[in-house]
Write a protein that holds these residues in place. Structure first.
Motif, PDB file in Angstrom:
ATOM      1  N   LEU A  34      -6.531  -4.222   3.759  1.00 56.14           N
ATOM      2  CA  LEU A  34      -6.550  -3.768   5.149  1.00 56.14           C
ATOM      3  C   LEU A  34      -7.533  -4.576   5.979  1.00 56.14           C
ATOM      4  O   LEU A  34      -7.308  -4.803   7.168  1.00 56.14           O
ATOM      5  CB  LEU A  34      -6.888  -2.276   5.223  1.00 56.14           C
ATOM      6  N   ASN A  43       0.844  -1.208   0.000  1.00 59.14           N
ATOM      7  CA  ASN A  43       0.000   0.000   0.000  1.00 59.14           C
ATOM      8  C   ASN A  43       0.875   1.252   0.000  1.00 59.14           C
ATOM      9  O   ASN A  43       0.637   2.195  -0.757  1.00 59.14           O
ATOM     10  CB  ASN A  43      -0.906   0.039   1.230  1.00 59.14           C
ATOM     11  N   ASP A  99       4.729   6.167   5.452  1.00 59.42           N
ATOM     12  CA  ASP A  99       5.117   6.649   4.115  1.00 59.42           C
ATOM     13  C   ASP A  99       4.918   8.154   4.046  1.00 59.42           C
ATOM     14  O   ASP A  99       4.354   8.756   4.947  1.00 59.42           O
ATOM     15  CB  ASP A  99       4.303   5.930   3.023  1.00 59.42           C
ATOM     16  N   ILE A 159     -11.463   2.369   6.245  1.00 56.90           N
ATOM     17  CA  ILE A 159     -10.655   1.608   5.279  1.00 56.90           C
ATOM     18  C   ILE A 159     -10.332   0.195   5.753  1.00 56.90           C
ATOM     19  O   ILE A 159      -9.937  -0.642   4.957  1.00 56.90           O
ATOM     20  CB  ILE A 159      -9.331   2.353   4.940  1.00 56.90           C
ATOM     21  N   GLY A 179      -6.682  -1.086  -6.051  1.00 59.79           N
ATOM     22  CA  GLY A 179      -6.751  -2.443  -5.490  1.00 59.79           C
ATOM     23  C   GLY A 179      -8.188  -2.861  -5.323  1.00 59.79           C
ATOM     24  O   GLY A 179      -9.064  -2.384  -6.032  1.00 59.79           O
ATOM     25  N   THR A 180      -8.426  -3.749  -4.341  1.00 64.32           N
ATOM     26  CA  THR A 180      -9.773  -4.289  -4.143  1.00 64.32           C
ATOM     27  C   THR A 180     -10.412  -3.795  -2.862  1.00 64.32           C
ATOM     28  O   THR A 180     -11.583  -4.059  -2.621  1.00 64.32           O
ATOM     29  CB  THR A 180      -9.702  -5.819  -4.056  1.00 64.32           C
ATOM     30  N   GLY A 181      -9.645  -3.158  -2.005  1.00 69.68           N
ATOM     31  CA  GLY A 181     -10.213  -2.744  -0.718  1.00 69.68           C
ATOM     32  C   GLY A 181     -10.270  -3.913   0.240  1.00 69.68           C
ATOM     33  O   GLY A 181     -11.019  -3.903   1.215  1.00 69.68           O
ATOM     34  N   GLN A 201     -12.629   1.621  -0.060  1.00 71.00           N
ATOM     35  CA  GLN A 201     -11.465   2.339  -0.570  1.00 71.00           C
ATOM     36  C   GLN A 201     -11.710   3.817  -0.344  1.00 71.00           C
ATOM     37  O   GLN A 201     -12.786   4.321  -0.640  1.00 71.00           O
ATOM     38  CB  GLN A 201     -11.305   2.074  -2.065  1.00 71.00           C
ATOM     39  N   ALA A 202     -10.701   4.510   0.192  1.00 70.88           N
ATOM     40  CA  ALA A 202     -10.879   5.936   0.462  1.00 70.88           C
ATOM     41  C   ALA A 202     -10.849   6.691  -0.853  1.00 70.88           C
ATOM     42  O   ALA A 202     -10.038   6.375  -1.724  1.00 70.88           O
ATOM     43  CB  ALA A 202      -9.771   6.422   1.361  1.00 70.88           C
ATOM     44  N   LYS A 244       2.102   1.798  -3.271  1.00 76.13           N
ATOM     45  CA  LYS A 244       1.036   2.183  -4.188  1.00 76.13           C
ATOM     46  C   LYS A 244       0.692   3.671  -4.053  1.00 76.13           C
ATOM     47  O   LYS A 244       0.412   4.352  -5.014  1.00 76.13           O
ATOM     48  CB  LYS A 244      -0.227   1.357  -3.868  1.00 76.13           C
ATOM     49  N   TYR A 245       0.683   4.151  -2.788  1.00 78.83           N
ATOM     50  CA  TYR A 245       0.171   5.500  -2.557  1.00 78.83           C
ATOM     51  C   TYR A 245       1.269   6.551  -2.375  1.00 78.83           C
ATOM     52  O   TYR A 245       1.036   7.601  -1.829  1.00 78.83           O
ATOM     53  CB  TYR A 245      -0.812   5.493  -1.369  1.00 78.83           C
ATOM     54  N   SER A 270       1.019   8.760   5.568  1.00 83.25           N
ATOM     55  CA  SER A 270       0.265   8.012   6.576  1.00 83.25           C
ATOM     56  C   SER A 270       1.146   6.971   7.251  1.00 83.25           C
ATOM     57  O   SER A 270       2.175   6.561   6.709  1.00 83.25           O
ATOM     58  CB  SER A 270      -0.954   7.362   5.944  1.00 83.25           C
TER      59      SER A 270
HETATM   60  P1  ADP Z   1      -6.674  -1.510  -1.748  1.00 81.74           P
HETATM   61  O1  ADP Z   1      -6.595  -2.805  -2.439  1.00 81.74           O
HETATM   62  O2  ADP Z   1      -7.672  -0.583  -2.355  1.00 81.74           O
HETATM   63  O3  ADP Z   1      -5.376  -0.890  -1.480  1.00 81.74           O
HETATM   64  P2  ADP Z   1      -6.734  -1.768   1.110  1.00 81.74           P
HETATM   65  O4  ADP Z   1      -7.690  -2.411   2.038  1.00 81.74           O
HETATM   66  O5  ADP Z   1      -5.340  -2.214   1.195  1.00 81.74           O
HETATM   67  O6  ADP Z   1      -7.305  -1.899  -0.357  1.00 81.74           O
HETATM   68  O7  ADP Z   1      -6.800  -0.222   1.353  1.00 81.74           O
HETATM   69  C1  ADP Z   1      -8.028   0.411   1.505  1.00 81.74           C
HETATM   70  C2  ADP Z   1      -7.951   1.876   1.159  1.00 81.74           C
HETATM   71  O8  ADP Z   1      -7.172   2.548   2.124  1.00 81.74           O
HETATM   72  C3  ADP Z   1      -7.227   2.141  -0.122  1.00 81.74           C
HETATM   73  O9  ADP Z   1      -8.110   2.093  -1.222  1.00 81.74           O
HETATM   74  C4  ADP Z   1      -6.673   3.542   0.083  1.00 81.74           C
HETATM   75  O10 ADP Z   1      -7.675   4.490  -0.255  1.00 81.74           O
HETATM   76  C5  ADP Z   1      -6.429   3.592   1.545  1.00 81.74           C
HETATM   77  N1  ADP Z   1      -5.017   3.368   1.858  1.00 81.74           N
HETATM   78  C6  ADP Z   1      -4.432   2.228   2.292  1.00 81.74           C
HETATM   79  N2  ADP Z   1      -3.108   2.407   2.541  1.00 81.74           N
HETATM   80  C7  ADP Z   1      -2.840   3.710   2.252  1.00 81.74           C
HETATM   81  C8  ADP Z   1      -1.656   4.503   2.307  1.00 81.74           C
HETATM   82  N3  ADP Z   1      -0.475   3.992   2.683  1.00 81.74           N
HETATM   83  N4  ADP Z   1      -1.746   5.795   1.954  1.00 81.74           N
HETATM   84  C9  ADP Z   1      -2.945   6.309   1.570  1.00 81.74           C
HETATM   85  N5  ADP Z   1      -4.091   5.612   1.498  1.00 81.74           N
HETATM   86  C10 ADP Z   1      -4.061   4.302   1.831  1.00 81.74           C
END
Ligand code: ADP
Length: 719
Positions: free
Chosen positions: A682, A617, A646, A659, A677-679, A665-666, A620-621, A706
């Motif tokens: 987490l 994650n 990060d 989340i 991703g799939t949400g 997904q935020a 990714k972000y 975050s």
């Molecule tokens: P995804 O497969 O969408 O990443 P997660 O359950 O891992 O699903 O994450 C859920 C949501 O939390 C993500 O869609 C994102 O919006 C937010 N998120 C997770 N990790 C981070 C991060 N390190 N920085 C910013 N947003 C994050």
């Protein structure tokens, strides 16, 4: 054919009335006051209750004219109810003006409301005539009239004696005009909508216009007069049925109103039946008393006659005595003293030789059988019900009970000898009328009260049941919508997974396709990169599938972690090593802080995947070339805390808890979900950390970005 049938039914009451006008001989009279009282009272009461229930149940959702039709029948039923109650001779012996007034106002009130309903056009009701106000006015008018009829009937009598026949005639003309107007308006509505309710209402208005004629212009108790009762009943049944059927879907089922309606109707039915039985029972006792009393009076009068005769008198002495004017006078006084209305003395042949009404002399005895029994020595007495009003010589003054007795006359001092004549006495028994009416009313009140109380007690139970049913229905409704939502989410997820599995698969296949084209030694490095790409895409896909399966298993309670003492520093280092090539490719920095030799009891494969998810994650972000990711593990208080920080886009406060739910997904800064991703990642992390007895949360990293923190127990002992 169908149309012909409808038209024939439509004009049937009018045709009947026409027939009876042309052939009055066929118009039989059915003078049935008690039937009128019991049946009309019960039916109108039930009709009023059902119509009130119907108009409440229809509510504002229904078409205004349909609501008004239900209200009209509530008014018709309520006012006609007092018509039934006021039937002469049932509960009240005298003529009550409410009988007529109620009948007039029933059709007048119903006609007025129907006429208003007929005013509704395609654009709705006229603005100056709101339905709700019409309903309130109808209810107020009904209550007001009922109060006047019950408390101050003399007002109605006053109008009757001073304005008649003008008021009666004008009510007739206006009522007829109202129904015809209503029929036209509703017929227009039917042409517009072609709805069966409008058709039925136009039909009913036509019928009741004809009923108005039957009520006002035809003689009471004749069949032509009964027609309007039938028309009212049929119209009510048609309207109630069609409205209930039409609005079945919009009506909300509630136990209470149905119970109240059925209770009221059952109470009325039982009270009337009990009243009829009670009256019957009292009648026997009352008539016995009256008959005994008159037998005594008759015996005494016969004794008086005997006194006037010598001891060895024969029939001829009795005849001579009867001729004597002095005897007539004496009997007149005695009769008054004993409150006997009329008397007669018969000779052995049963012919009157003396009578208080001189014109009866020479006539035979009314009842030859009783006369014969009396001649043989018996005293007989019998209560006579009021005569049939249609019998010849009937007059209203005779309209009550009477009692007649026959006693033998003996010569003075020779009661054991043969009877020389028979004395008949006739007494007016109007007190019996009153006693019977009282019995009818008492029976009615007692039964209505006891039944009413019983049903009111049951009402408490029903109210409770109703509440429970309503609450359960709501719960079921919520559960159903939750289920629908979950179903929707599952469908979305299926779509997302299928979609997300396509990307890594495309990368794998693409790399594999290209592999053979890089055949030379110089291209060995390129080939290696392709294989690496394919492997990492395959791993991503594997991770996705693992997450999905693991979440399902943990939620179903099927996944049992394999807790083993694990070197945490080695575990963290291994995970970071796995992300090294990707970080290098994206020019991101990954650092790790972990004291060496840190050991904890955990399921290493699950915790590895938690770290994988958090680091992936973070990758990714964060932006390429800028991303700085710091992973740390610290021991404290029997626990180990992990942190993945990060400097990426960060997470809004309101999203920080959400989340961790499945598939959430935020949204990114533009408020569209940044779907990378799939949400599910987490959600998987939270479930695994909770399986280890720990906690996970997200917070803002100092300086932006975050930080995801989770802790777990170092040892399973004592957990
Ligand atoms: P995804 O497969 O969408 O990443 P997660 O359950 O891992 O699903 O994450 C859920 C949501 O939390 C993500 O869609 C994102 O919006 C937010 N998120 C997770 N990790 C981070 C991060 N390190 N920085 C910013 N947003 C994050």
């Amino acid at each position: 054919m169908k149309r012909l049938l409808v038209i024939a039914t439509l004009v049937a009451p009018g045709a009947g009335l026409l027939w009876f006008t042309l052939r009055p001989a066929t118009d039989a009279s059915y003078n049935l006051p008690l039937f009128h009282f019991y049946v009309v009272t019960f039916i109108t009461f039930s009709a009023a209750v059902i119509s009130i229930l119907l108009s409440v149940a229809l509510g504002p959702a229904a078409q205004p004219r349909h609501r008004l039709a239900a209200t009209a029948f509530a008014v018709i039923g309520s006012i006609f109810f007092s018509h039934g109650l006021a039937t002469p001779g049932a509960l009240i012996d005298h003529f009550h003006p409410a009988v007529q007034w109620s009948a007039w106002l029933t059709l007048f009130g119903g006609g007025a409301i129907f006429a208003i309903a007929g005013l509704e056009t395609a654009r709705g009701m006229p603005r100056w005539l709101p339905v709700r106000q019409v309903i309130y006015a109808a209810a107020a008018g009904t209550v007001l009239y009922t109060a006047v009829a019950a408390l101050t009937p003399q007002w109605l009598t006053f109008i009757d004696s001073n304005v008649a026949p003008l008021h009666k005639n004008s009510i007739f003309v206006i009522t007829l005009a109202l129904w015809l107007f209503a029929a036209m308006g509703l017929w227009r509505a039917w042409r517009r909508t072609r709805s069966r309710v409008d058709g039925a209402l136009a039909f009913v208005a036509c019928w009741l216009a004809q009923a108005t004629v039957s009520m006002h212009l035809f003689t009471v108790w004749r069949f032509s007069w009964w027609i309007y009762h039938i028309a009212l009943l049929v119209s009510f049944l048609v309207t109630a049925y069609i409205l209930a059927a039409e609005y079945e879907q919009v009506r909300q089922f509630r136990l209470m109103p149905y119970f109240v309606a059925i209770s009221l109707i059952a109470t009325a039915l039982l009270a009337l039946a009990a009243s009829a039985l009670f009256t019957q029972f009292s009648y026997g006792t009352l008539t016995d008393e009256v008959e005994r009393a008159i037998s005594n009076s008759a015996d005494r009068l016969a004794g008086d006659v005997s006194q006037e005769l010598p001891g060895t008198a024969g029939p001829q002495d009795l005849e001579a005595l009867a001729q004597d004017p002095a005897f007539g006078r004496t009997m007149g006084f005695r009769r008054m003293g004993l409150q006997i209305t009329e008397m007669a003395i018969y000779d052995a042949q049963g012919i009157a030789i003396f009578a208080s009404r001189p014109e009866d002399v020479g006539l035979p005895a009314d009842d030859p059988a009783e006369f014969a029994a009396t001649q043989a020595g018996a005293t007989t007495a019998e209560v006579q019900p009021p005569p049939d009003p249609n019998s010849p010589g009937y007059s209203a003054s005779l309209n009550h009970y009477s009692v007649e007795a026959y006693v033998p006359i003996y010569a003075a001092g020779a009661p054991s000898g043969p009877a020389i004549g028979v004395l008949s006495v006739w007494q007016d028994a109007s007190s019996l009328d009153q006693a019977i009416q009282r019995a009818r009313l008492t029976g009615l009140i007692i039964a209505a009260l006891t039944m009413g109380l019983l049903l009111a007690a049951l009402l408490i139970v029903v109210r409770r049941a109703d509440r429970i049913i309503t609450a359960r229905t709501e719960e079921l409704g919520h559960a159903y919508s939750d289920l629908r939502q979950a179903e929707g989410m599952r469908d979305d997820l299926t779509y997302m997974i299928v979609h997300d599995l396509r990307n890594p698969l495309a990368a794998i296949l693409g790399s594999l396709d290209l592999l053979p084209t890089f055949g030379t030694a110089e291209q060995a490095a390129m080939r290696l990169r392709m294989v690496d790409n394919a492997r990492s895409a395959g791993q991503r896909m594997n991770g996705l599938i693992d997450d999905l399966l693991a979440v399902g298993k943990i939620e179903a309670g099927e996944l049992k972690p394999n807790f083993l003492p694990t070197d945490v520093s080695a575990l963290v280092a291994a995970r970071l090593e796995a992300f090294g090539p990707q970080a290098a490719a994206d020019k991101k920095t990954i650092s790790i802080v972990c004291p060496p030799g840190l050991v904890a009891e955990l399921d290493s494969s699950l915790i590895s995947r938690v770290l994988d998810n958090l680091v992936s994650n973070a990758m990714k972000y964060t932006e390429p070339e800028e991303g700085v990711i710091a992973v740390s593990a610290t021991a404290d208080d029997g626990r180990i805390a992990f942190s993945v920080r990060d400097n990426g886009e960060g997470i809004a406060d309101e999203q920080k808890e959400r989340i961790f739910q499945k598939f959430v997904q935020a949204p990114n800064a533009n408020t569209t979900p940044a779907r990378k991703g799939t949400g599910l990642g987490l959600a998987f992390c939270r479930l695994v950390v909770e399986l280890h007895g720990g906690q996970i949360w997200a917070q803002d990293a100092p300086g932006g970005g975050s930080e995801f923190v989770f802790w777990i127990w170092r040892s399973r002992d004592g957990l």
